[in-house]
Design a protein around this motif. Structure first.
Motif, PDB file in Angstrom:
ATOM      1  N   ASP A  86      11.773  24.385 -18.511  1.00 45.67           N
ATOM      2  CA  ASP A  86      10.882  23.538 -17.746  1.00 45.67           C
ATOM      3  C   ASP A  86      11.489  23.483 -16.526  1.00 45.67           C
ATOM      4  O   ASP A  86      12.544  23.071 -16.161  1.00 45.67           O
ATOM      5  CB  ASP A  86      10.880  22.165 -18.459  1.00 45.67           C
ATOM      6  CG  ASP A  86      10.937  20.968 -17.370  1.00 45.67           C
ATOM      7  OD1 ASP A  86      11.546  20.118 -17.396  1.00 45.67           O
ATOM      8  OD2 ASP A  86      10.119  21.091 -16.481  1.00 45.67           O
ATOM      9  N   ASP A  97       2.714  22.448 -23.000  1.00 47.64           N
ATOM     10  CA  ASP A  97       3.504  22.036 -21.850  1.00 47.64           C
ATOM     11  C   ASP A  97       3.809  23.160 -20.821  1.00 47.64           C
ATOM     12  O   ASP A  97       2.888  23.336 -20.054  1.00 47.64           O
ATOM     13  CB  ASP A  97       5.037  21.304 -22.324  1.00 47.64           C
ATOM     14  CG  ASP A  97       5.576  20.644 -21.182  1.00 47.64           C
ATOM     15  OD1 ASP A  97       6.862  20.144 -21.437  1.00 47.64           O
ATOM     16  OD2 ASP A  97       5.397  20.886 -20.031  1.00 47.64           O
ATOM     17  N   ASN A  98       4.845  23.814 -20.871  1.00 51.81           N
ATOM     18  CA  ASN A  98       5.292  24.851 -19.881  1.00 51.81           C
ATOM     19  C   ASN A  98       4.852  26.105 -20.294  1.00 51.81           C
ATOM     20  O   ASN A  98       4.906  26.843 -21.501  1.00 51.81           O
ATOM     21  CB  ASN A  98       6.939  24.650 -19.725  1.00 51.81           C
ATOM     22  CG  ASN A  98       7.359  23.242 -19.059  1.00 51.81           C
ATOM     23  OD1 ASN A  98       6.780  22.684 -18.344  1.00 51.81           O
ATOM     24  ND2 ASN A  98       8.166  22.641 -20.108  1.00 51.81           N
ATOM     25  N   PHE A 153       3.266  19.394 -12.705  1.00 48.78           N
ATOM     26  CA  PHE A 153       4.655  19.372 -12.950  1.00 48.78           C
ATOM     27  C   PHE A 153       5.489  20.812 -12.961  1.00 48.78           C
ATOM     28  O   PHE A 153       6.283  21.056 -13.796  1.00 48.78           O
ATOM     29  CB  PHE A 153       5.009  18.838 -14.334  1.00 48.78           C
ATOM     30  CG  PHE A 153       4.901  17.291 -14.325  1.00 48.78           C
ATOM     31  CD1 PHE A 153       3.733  16.544 -13.967  1.00 48.78           C
ATOM     32  CD2 PHE A 153       5.966  16.284 -14.687  1.00 48.78           C
ATOM     33  CE1 PHE A 153       3.578  15.275 -13.813  1.00 48.78           C
ATOM     34  CE2 PHE A 153       5.864  15.030 -14.575  1.00 48.78           C
ATOM     35  CZ  PHE A 153       4.814  14.410 -14.150  1.00 48.78           C
ATOM     36  N   SER A 166       6.000  23.754 -13.969  1.00 45.33           N
ATOM     37  CA  SER A 166       5.647  24.830 -14.752  1.00 45.33           C
ATOM     38  C   SER A 166       4.500  24.598 -15.932  1.00 45.33           C
ATOM     39  O   SER A 166       4.631  25.502 -16.753  1.00 45.33           O
ATOM     40  CB  SER A 166       7.065  25.192 -15.463  1.00 45.33           C
ATOM     41  OG  SER A 166       7.653  23.902 -15.840  1.00 45.33           O
ATOM     42  N   ASP A 167       3.932  23.601 -15.855  1.00 41.23           N
ATOM     43  CA  ASP A 167       2.763  23.454 -17.094  1.00 41.23           C
ATOM     44  C   ASP A 167       1.729  24.345 -16.801  1.00 41.23           C
ATOM     45  O   ASP A 167       1.240  25.059 -15.686  1.00 41.23           O
ATOM     46  CB  ASP A 167       2.196  22.084 -16.789  1.00 41.23           C
ATOM     47  CG  ASP A 167       3.194  21.081 -17.373  1.00 41.23           C
ATOM     48  OD1 ASP A 167       4.451  21.148 -17.400  1.00 41.23           O
ATOM     49  OD2 ASP A 167       2.831  19.776 -17.836  1.00 41.23           O
TER      50      ASP A 167
HETATM   51 MN   LIG Z   1       6.314  20.587 -18.150  1.00 38.37          MN
END
Ligand SMILES: [Mn+2]
Ligand SMILES: O=P(O)(O)OC[C@@]1(O)O[C@H](CO)[C@@H](O)[C@@H]1O
Length: 451
Positions: A201, A261-262, A296, A298-299
């Motif tokens: 991340d 997420d990432n 954020f 790298s999302d």
């Molecule tokens: Mn993230």
């Protein structure tokens, strides 16, 4: 299975930089300004590109965006009041109402500001202000300031991605012969590969590259001792029990939602897990939930999702390209669906979702299992509050539970619930940074059905 905790817990305060020296304080004082500076540098480095594409307007936009972001960085560093958004987007009103809500909570004697307000709120606000700086300066509004880092994470992790796609292919080739036990073993491996993919991340590293260098499958057993809560057996039984005999005699498998997420390596681990779930018949459909703008660092955005599938298809590696072609097919057939509801890029704790985004809550209720990837999602699941470690996950969710859910998270913020008595203290004495180093992880499950 842990008995559901029926005690009503006093809701503790939100983590914030008010606690000098806390992880929230260090993040806001050091890491967020660093991230903002990298964003300013990235925009400046693309000045010629903007000129080539948009002429003088591009130069003007670059200059204006940089001046807005430099002003934001100064406000952050000098703890100035948080200001309403002015970019008249679909979510602008919701963000400004949240600011007013925060102002009411804090009372008039104290303004809503970077070092006095909840960490979760001001950190999410920073990423939305970066988006505002671009939206106020067309024609560079759709420039992804984090794109370089996300694509680099993918390119730097090629060997790990090849190893993962090769492993997936080997399993899929013999899927028919696998016993239930063998299926469970492989399920665990793909679930853990997705869990540890979360180490990659770029926000925690403030943009420093941290791609996956080693083989993700071989390293799993050495990582097992660092999994502090392992509810994978509950995840498995939820998947199995969701299989119902359909009219045609075939078992109709479950719908699994993955709240992403990432981008980069972590997204590949999620796509590989999703491929295994569908190819094994454990799931009939996967719904992915990404972000509607760069978030954020790298999302995943829709562009990252499509780019990653296209890149994997085009890879000069037999099993990578075969996987990419299969993933493209899943999307085309509607077996895989991608969504990016605005709620995921707002500052709300997830216990607010039913009230503030009832449409999203209702759609998640259609899932048989919802997997929440990463640290920020865990912070929102637990409200980013200063809970005791032994408070149950159920209590910290404060009523959020649209479907049986599981957090797959490497610890990068100092909030962690559902631990055994003494477990937190032991970790602190052995490894003081256990909550923020990314070295430890959880597979933490909760279902209202098990009440
Ligand atoms: Mn993230
Ligand atoms: O959600 P992710 O990508 O796993 O992590 C997000 C993160 O990097 O950002 C915050 C710190 O700035 C923390 O929540 C966490 O460290």
């Amino acid at each position: 299975m842990m008995a559901a905790d029926q005690t009503v817990h006093e809701v503790p305060p939100s983590l914030s930089a008010k606690v000098v020296g806390s992880f929230a304080y260090l993040t806001i004082r050091d890491r967020l300004p660093t991230i903002l500076t990298k964003v300013i540098d990235t925009i400046h480095r693309n000045k010629n590109k903007f000129f080539e594409e948009y002429g003088e307007e591009g130069i003007h936009a670059e200059k204006q965006a940089i001046s807005l972001l430099s002003k934001l960085r100064n406000e952050l560093q000098t703890d100035k009041p948080v200001l309403p958004l002015t970019d008249d987007q679909q979510d602008t009103e919701s963000w400004n109402q949240y600011l007013q809500r925060q102002q009411r909570l804090q009372g008039d004697q104290e303004s809503v500001s970077w070092f006095k307000s909840p960490w979760l709120y001001v950190e999410c606000y920073m990423y939305r202000k970066i988006q505002e700086a671009l939206l106020l300066n067309p024609p560079i509004s759709d420039f992804d300031v984090f794109n370089e880092g996300k694509t680099q994470s993918y390119f730097e992790s090629q060997r790990a991605i090849m190893a993962l796609c090769t492993y997936l292919e080997g399993i899929k080739k013999n899927m028919e012969e696998l016993s239930k036990n063998q299926l469970f073993e492989h399920f665990n491996k793909f679930l853990q590969a997705s869990l540890w993919g979360n180490k990659c991340d770029l926000s925690i590293s403030a943009g420093q590259e941290n791609s996956q260098k080693t083989s993700p499958i071989e390293s799993l057993s050495s990582l097992q001792p660092f999994v502090l809560v392992d509810d994978s057996n509950l995840v498995w039984s939820t998947l199995i029990s969701a299989q119902r005999p359909g009219q045609t005699g075939m078992t109709s498998a479950s719908r699994v939602d993955i709240v992403l997420d990432n981008a980069g390596f972590e997204l590949v681990t999620d796509l590989v897990l999703a491929d295994f779930l569908v190819s094994s018949g454990l799931a009939r459909q996967i719904h992915f939930h990404g972000k509607s703008f760069p978030w954020f660092v790298s999302d995943v955005t829709a562009n990252d999702f499509q780019w990653t599938i296209r890149q994997t298809m085009a890879a000069n590696h037999k099993w990578m390209s075969k996987s990419g072609v299969q993933w493209q097919h899943f999307v085309k057939e509607g077996v895989w669906c991608y969504h990016d509801h605005p709620f995921w890029t707002q500052p709300h704790e997830f216990c607010d979702m039913a009230a503030d985004a009832p449409d999203l809550y209702a759609s998640l209720q259609g899932a048989d299992l919802a997997l929440f990837k990463g640290d920020l999602n865990y912070r929102k699941l637990t409200g980013d509050r200063d809970w005791d470690h032994t408070v149950s996950f159920n209590a910290a969710l404060r009523g959020f539970g649209p479907a049986p859910l599981c957090s797959l998270r490497t610890l990068k913020a100092n909030v962690q619930v559902g631990l055994q008595p003494g477990q937190g203290e032991k970790l602190t004495s052995n490894d003081p940074n256990w909550m923020t180093s990314g070295k430890y992880a959880i597979i933490q499950f909760y279902s209202q059905k098990s009440e």
